[in-house]
Design a protein around this motif. Structure first.
Motif, PDB file in Angstrom:
ATOM      1  N   GLY A  44       0.805  -1.215   0.000  1.00  0.00           N
ATOM      2  CA  GLY A  44       0.000   0.000   0.000  1.00  0.00           C
ATOM      3  C   GLY A  44       0.839   1.266   0.000  1.00  0.00           C
ATOM      4  N   GLY A  45       2.148   1.120   0.095  1.00  0.00           N
ATOM      5  CA  GLY A  45       3.032   2.273   0.076  1.00  0.00           C
ATOM      6  C   GLY A  45       3.461   2.627  -1.334  1.00  0.00           C
ATOM      7  N   ASP A  46       4.581   3.347  -1.434  1.00  0.00           N
ATOM      8  CA  ASP A  46       5.077   3.722  -2.750  1.00  0.00           C
ATOM      9  C   ASP A  46       5.364   2.451  -3.547  1.00  0.00           C
ATOM     10  N   GLY A  47       4.911   2.453  -4.777  1.00  0.00           N
ATOM     11  CA  GLY A  47       4.981   1.265  -5.619  1.00  0.00           C
ATOM     12  C   GLY A  47       3.620   0.635  -5.836  1.00  0.00           C
ATOM     13  N   MET A  48       2.651   0.970  -5.010  1.00  0.00           N
ATOM     14  CA  MET A  48       1.307   0.403  -5.125  1.00  0.00           C
ATOM     15  C   MET A  48       0.694   0.687  -6.486  1.00  0.00           C
ATOM     16  N   LEU A  49       0.824   1.917  -6.946  1.00  0.00           N
ATOM     17  CA  LEU A  49       0.171   2.303  -8.195  1.00  0.00           C
ATOM     18  C   LEU A  49       0.718   1.520  -9.382  1.00  0.00           C
ATOM     19  N   ASP A  50       2.027   1.317  -9.431  1.00  0.00           N
ATOM     20  CA  ASP A  50       2.608   0.554 -10.535  1.00  0.00           C
ATOM     21  C   ASP A  50       2.061  -0.871 -10.570  1.00  0.00           C
ATOM     22  N   VAL A  51       1.958  -1.488  -9.394  1.00  0.00           N
ATOM     23  CA  VAL A  51       1.438  -2.857  -9.322  1.00  0.00           C
ATOM     24  C   VAL A  51      -0.014  -2.908  -9.767  1.00  0.00           C
ATOM     25  N   LEU A  52      -0.826  -1.975  -9.289  1.00  0.00           N
ATOM     26  CA  LEU A  52      -2.246  -1.993  -9.640  1.00  0.00           C
ATOM     27  C   LEU A  52      -2.484  -1.630 -11.102  1.00  0.00           C
ATOM     28  N   THR A  53      -1.673  -0.736 -11.637  1.00  0.00           N
ATOM     29  CA  THR A  53      -1.836  -0.356 -13.044  1.00  0.00           C
ATOM     30  C   THR A  53      -1.672  -1.571 -13.947  1.00  0.00           C
ATOM     31  N   ARG A  54      -0.688  -2.414 -13.635  1.00  0.00           N
ATOM     32  CA  ARG A  54      -0.455  -3.618 -14.441  1.00  0.00           C
ATOM     33  C   ARG A  54      -1.586  -4.635 -14.278  1.00  0.00           C
ATOM     34  N   ASN A  55      -2.110  -4.761 -13.053  1.00  0.00           N
ATOM     35  CA  ASN A  55      -3.097  -5.789 -12.772  1.00  0.00           C
ATOM     36  C   ASN A  55      -4.520  -5.390 -13.146  1.00  0.00           C
ATOM     37  N   LEU A  56      -4.830  -4.106 -13.049  1.00  0.00           N
ATOM     38  CA  LEU A  56      -6.209  -3.657 -13.233  1.00  0.00           C
ATOM     39  C   LEU A  56      -6.417  -2.835 -14.495  1.00  0.00           C
ATOM     40  N   ASP A  57      -5.374  -2.715 -15.313  1.00  0.00           N
ATOM     41  CA  ASP A  57      -5.478  -1.975 -16.573  1.00  0.00           C
ATOM     42  C   ASP A  57      -5.970  -0.549 -16.339  1.00  0.00           C
ATOM     43  N   LEU A  58      -5.345   0.122 -15.379  1.00  0.00           N
ATOM     44  CA  LEU A  58      -5.757   1.480 -15.034  1.00  0.00           C
ATOM     45  C   LEU A  58      -5.335   2.475 -16.102  1.00  0.00           C
ATOM     46  N   GLU A  59      -6.152   3.501 -16.258  1.00  0.00           N
ATOM     47  CA  GLU A  59      -5.815   4.613 -17.154  1.00  0.00           C
ATOM     48  C   GLU A  59      -5.010   5.640 -16.368  1.00  0.00           C
ATOM     49  N   PRO A  60      -3.800   5.976 -16.804  1.00  0.00           N
ATOM     50  CA  PRO A  60      -3.000   6.948 -16.053  1.00  0.00           C
ATOM     51  C   PRO A  60      -3.515   8.374 -16.223  1.00  0.00           C
ATOM     52  N   VAL A  61      -3.474   9.116 -15.136  1.00  0.00           N
ATOM     53  CA  VAL A  61      -3.848  10.530 -15.130  1.00  0.00           C
ATOM     54  C   VAL A  61      -2.704  11.298 -14.479  1.00  0.00           C
ATOM     55  N   SER A  62      -2.297  12.399 -15.072  1.00  0.00           N
ATOM     56  CA  SER A  62      -1.246  13.242 -14.505  1.00  0.00           C
ATOM     57  C   SER A  62      -1.805  14.604 -14.137  1.00  0.00           C
ATOM     58  N   VAL A  63      -1.357  15.119 -13.012  1.00  0.00           N
ATOM     59  CA  VAL A  63      -1.823  16.420 -12.552  1.00  0.00           C
ATOM     60  C   VAL A  63      -0.669  17.117 -11.826  1.00  0.00           C
ATOM     61  N   VAL A  64      -0.558  18.427 -11.994  1.00  0.00           N
ATOM     62  CA  VAL A  64       0.464  19.198 -11.297  1.00  0.00           C
ATOM     63  C   VAL A  64      -0.069  19.579  -9.923  1.00  0.00           C
ATOM     64  N   VAL A  65       0.658  19.181  -8.875  1.00  0.00           N
ATOM     65  CA  VAL A  65       0.239  19.423  -7.496  1.00  0.00           C
ATOM     66  C   VAL A  65       1.424  19.957  -6.704  1.00  0.00           C
ATOM     67  N   ALA A  66       1.209  20.196  -5.417  1.00  0.00           N
ATOM     68  CA  ALA A  66       2.287  20.648  -4.536  1.00  0.00           C
ATOM     69  C   ALA A  66       3.055  19.455  -3.995  1.00  0.00           C
ATOM     70  N   ASP A  67       4.376  19.550  -4.011  1.00  0.00           N
ATOM     71  CA  ASP A  67       5.185  18.513  -3.384  1.00  0.00           C
ATOM     72  C   ASP A  67       5.221  18.772  -1.874  1.00  0.00           C
ATOM     73  N   PRO A  68       5.953  17.992  -1.079  1.00  0.00           N
ATOM     74  CA  PRO A  68       5.922  18.203   0.377  1.00  0.00           C
ATOM     75  C   PRO A  68       6.356  19.588   0.830  1.00  0.00           C
ATOM     76  N   ILE A 118      -6.685  14.138  -4.918  1.00  0.00           N
ATOM     77  CA  ILE A 118      -8.050  13.710  -4.600  1.00  0.00           C
ATOM     78  C   ILE A 118      -9.062  14.663  -5.223  1.00  0.00           C
ATOM     79  N   ARG A 119      -8.785  15.953  -5.137  1.00  0.00           N
ATOM     80  CA  ARG A 119      -9.702  16.952  -5.721  1.00  0.00           C
ATOM     81  C   ARG A 119      -9.831  16.735  -7.229  1.00  0.00           C
ATOM     82  N   ASP A 120      -8.719  16.452  -7.881  1.00  0.00           N
ATOM     83  CA  ASP A 120      -8.752  16.209  -9.320  1.00  0.00           C
ATOM     84  C   ASP A 120      -9.595  14.975  -9.632  1.00  0.00           C
ATOM     85  N   ALA A 121      -9.438  13.926  -8.828  1.00  0.00           N
ATOM     86  CA  ALA A 121     -10.235  12.711  -9.042  1.00  0.00           C
ATOM     87  C   ALA A 121     -11.721  12.988  -8.846  1.00  0.00           C
ATOM     88  N   LEU A 122     -12.057  13.800  -7.853  1.00  0.00           N
ATOM     89  CA  LEU A 122     -13.460  14.171  -7.638  1.00  0.00           C
ATOM     90  C   LEU A 122     -13.999  14.945  -8.834  1.00  0.00           C
TER      91      LEU A 122
END
Length: 380
Positions: A44-68, A118-122
């Motif tokens: 569930g940590g960093d790397g989760m998205l890569d694993v799920l993208t391969r398994n669930l055929d997710l559509e990638p979305v990119s958005v410019v946000v604030a870093d830490p 999250i706001r972008d996803a909403l």
């Protein structure tokens, strides 16, 4: 012999996919006719998205946000083919990997970028959000995330606070009058790899803040801030976050997600097992090989290796682990159901050397593992 290779990442050196390929290459030195199943994992940590993208055929979305540190960064998340569910990894916006060593200071970092994702996803119509929260650079209890969704955080004078860890101790009032109207209808599930409480001896600050740049003085301030945050939340919503295991995950982001998003916390590795269909593969296997960078007591609290071990044990499968280092005793390994262990650092290598040449060392460890396995389990 049917072999399933299902490792997590080796943080800082190899992704779960790279670890899997190195293990496969190594065991094929000994068993050239073997065609193992590669099933990279995450807790569930960093790397989760890569694993799920391969398994669930997710559509990638990119958005410019604030870093830490509030700087712009392009962060990616995934959307299900039917566009109803968004899969987010907070580390893409608020992760420790986005900062250099000197920049790490969780008094000053924020989860604002996670909230902006999250706001972008909403805005795109997601009705369900799966949020992985591992690998954070933050200790702000999720107030940065909430600020991006319309919450305001005020001190005793009514002045708005910058949403960073340092200011939790000054928090007096949470204003939810401007919250995004779509938020209450959205189901949010948080994938977490820890069960720590929000504050106290085993809380977010005392256990994790040092690796995020905090010294002892900062840790005490952050812990007081998390306790103050819990008090304000309980006064506002009659919600006792301190009693919820996992609220301290990702510097309190777990607790913040419960308070601000109405989220439900789940074990990240159990959720990943379910979403990727790992159990069915292990049920058909003769040998299961997993791994992670560091095998220690924290492994037992919700990391990928522990989840895979439970699954292998449930189905009576032989389990082998390849790791960078291990501090677990032989008794602990047996209690996890681990039959074979190969640790790279046990060969006397320096950490820098092991990190720089991790692929080759994992490959060598896998070859050594195959050599040790009893002839009765030989694939030919």
């Amino acid at each position: 012999m049917r072999v399933v290779i299902c490792p997590d990442k080796f943080k800082g050196s190899l992704s779960a996919f790279e670890v899997g390929r190195a293990i496969r290459s190594g065991i094929q030195r000994r068993w050239p006719g073997l065609d193992p199943v590669l099933h990279p994992m995450s807790d569930g940590g960093d790397g989760m998205l890569d694993v799920l993208t391969r398994n669930l055929d997710l559509e990638p979305v990119s958005v410019v946000v604030a870093d830490p540190l509030f700087r712009p960064v392009t962060a990616a998340y995934g959307v299900s083919p039917d566009r109803t569910t968004a899969y987010l990894e907070s580390a893409r916006a608020s992760g420790l990997g986005l900062l250099t060593e000197p920049e790490r200071d969780c008094l000053e970092t924020t989860t604002l970028g996670t909230g902006q994702m999250i706001r972008d996803a909403l805005n795109r119509g997601a009705g369900r959000i799966i949020l992985g929260i591992g690998g954070s650079a933050t200790n702000d209890a999720g107030i940065g995330m909430a600020a991006a969704l319309g919450y305001r955080f005020l001190d005793r004078s009514g002045a708005e606070l910058r949403p960073i860890g340092r200011n939790l101790v000054r928090l007096d009032t949470i204003d939810d009058g401007g919250v995004a109207p779509e938020l209450p209808a959205v189901e949010v599930i948080v994938a977490s790899d820890v069960g720590n409480p929000l504050h106290g001896e085993h809380g977010a600050a005392r256990v994790f803040a040092r690796q995020k740049g905090a010294d002892e003085t900062a840790i005490r301030l952050l812990d007081r801030g998390l306790a103050n945050f819990a008090r304000v939340v309980e006064q506002k919503w009659n919600l006792d976050l301190q009693r919820i295991p996992g609220a301290g995950g990702a510097g309190g982001l777990g607790g913040g997600a419960i308070a601000f998003l109405g989220a439900r916390l789940r074990s990240g590795v159990e959720m990943m097992i379910e979403l990727t269909g790992l159990e069915a593969r292990i049920a058909r296997a003769d040998l299961v090989i997993t791994g992670e960078g560091c095998l220690d007591e924290q492994t037992l609290t919700g990391k990928a290796v522990a989840g895979v071990a439970r699954l292998a044990g449930r189905h009576g499968k032989k389990l082998a682990v390849i790791c960078g280092s291990s501090s677990l005793s032989a008794a602990r390994l047996r209690s996890l159901g681990i039959h074979y262990l190969e640790a790279i650092m046990n060969q006397g290598r320096s950490l820098d050397d092991a990190m720089a040449h991790a692929f080759g060392y994992v490959e060598d460890a896998a070859a050594a593992l195959a050599h040790r396995i009893d002839g009765s389990t030989h694939p030919n």
